[in-house]
Scaffold this active site. Structure first.
Site, PDB file in Angstrom:
ATOM      1  N   HIS A  98      39.829  30.788  48.939  1.00  0.00           N
ATOM      2  CA  HIS A  98      41.091  31.367  48.454  1.00  0.00           C
ATOM      3  C   HIS A  98      41.607  32.405  49.432  1.00  0.00           C
ATOM      4  CE1 HIS A  98      37.793  33.814  46.882  1.00  0.00           C
ATOM      5  NE2 HIS A  98      38.610  34.860  47.002  1.00  0.00           N
ATOM      6  N   HIS A 100      44.014  35.893  49.781  1.00  0.00           N
ATOM      7  CA  HIS A 100      44.638  37.021  49.090  1.00  0.00           C
ATOM      8  C   HIS A 100      45.938  37.386  49.796  1.00  0.00           C
ATOM      9  CE1 HIS A 100      40.854  38.424  46.959  1.00  0.00           C
ATOM     10  NE2 HIS A 100      40.306  37.741  47.951  1.00  0.00           N
TER      11      HIS A 100
END
Ligand code: 5GP
Ligand code: ZN
Length: 135
Positions: A98, A100
């Site tokens: 992922h 950010h």
């Protein structure tokens, strides 16, 4: 597989979703570093960035640019940090790759954690050569 982000993606865990396409979802981070902190998640489960295939990585750049633009426009912020943690020692807590996106405002006091150090004599070249030879 017991992956919290896979559960967010398939809707079995609720999230505040701000974007979705065929390959990605972007959700609000529940514990934001700053207000508006997004997590951009590939729908397919990859452990980290090294695990991601090249086609999805190309699309990642495009989706990150789109969402970075949306954050800037919607929140009127003056900067955005892109952070991606690979591995436990890099601060990765959830092992579904992922990205950010962290909105930044003037004098917001947030420290992202880049503490710069010094090399010994010749050490930088040594590290540079090791990396160069592995590319
Ligand atoms: P990492 O340290 O693995 O790069 O970041 C994991 C991020 O996921 C953290 O910023 C954390 O606040 C966020 N997070 C953890 N659990 C949840 C959750 O259930 N929902 C959402 N939206 N974010 C989560
Ligand atoms: Zn997953």
């Amino acid at each position: 597989m017991d992956c919290i982000f896979c559960k967010i993606i398939n809707g079995s865990i609720p999230s505040a979703k701000v974007y979705e396409d065929g390959d990605f979802v972007a959700v609000m981070d529940i514990n934001p570093v700053s207000k508006g902190h997004l997590l951009v998640l590939p729908k397919k489960h990859y452990v980290n960035m090294m695990d991601m295939d090249e086609e999805i990585l190309k699309k990642t750049g495009i989706v990150l640019k789109k969402l970075c633009g949306a954050i800037t426009k919607a929140l009127g912020v003056s900067g955005v940090n892109l952070i991606q943690n690979n591995g436990i020692d890099a601060g990765q807590i959830i092992f579904h790759s992922h990205f950010h996106l962290i909105p930044r405002r003037p004098n917001d006091g947030i420290k992202i954690g880049m503490e710069h150090r010094k090399y010994e004599e010749g050490e930088m070249e040594e590290y540079a050569n090791k990396i160069k030879n592995a590319v």
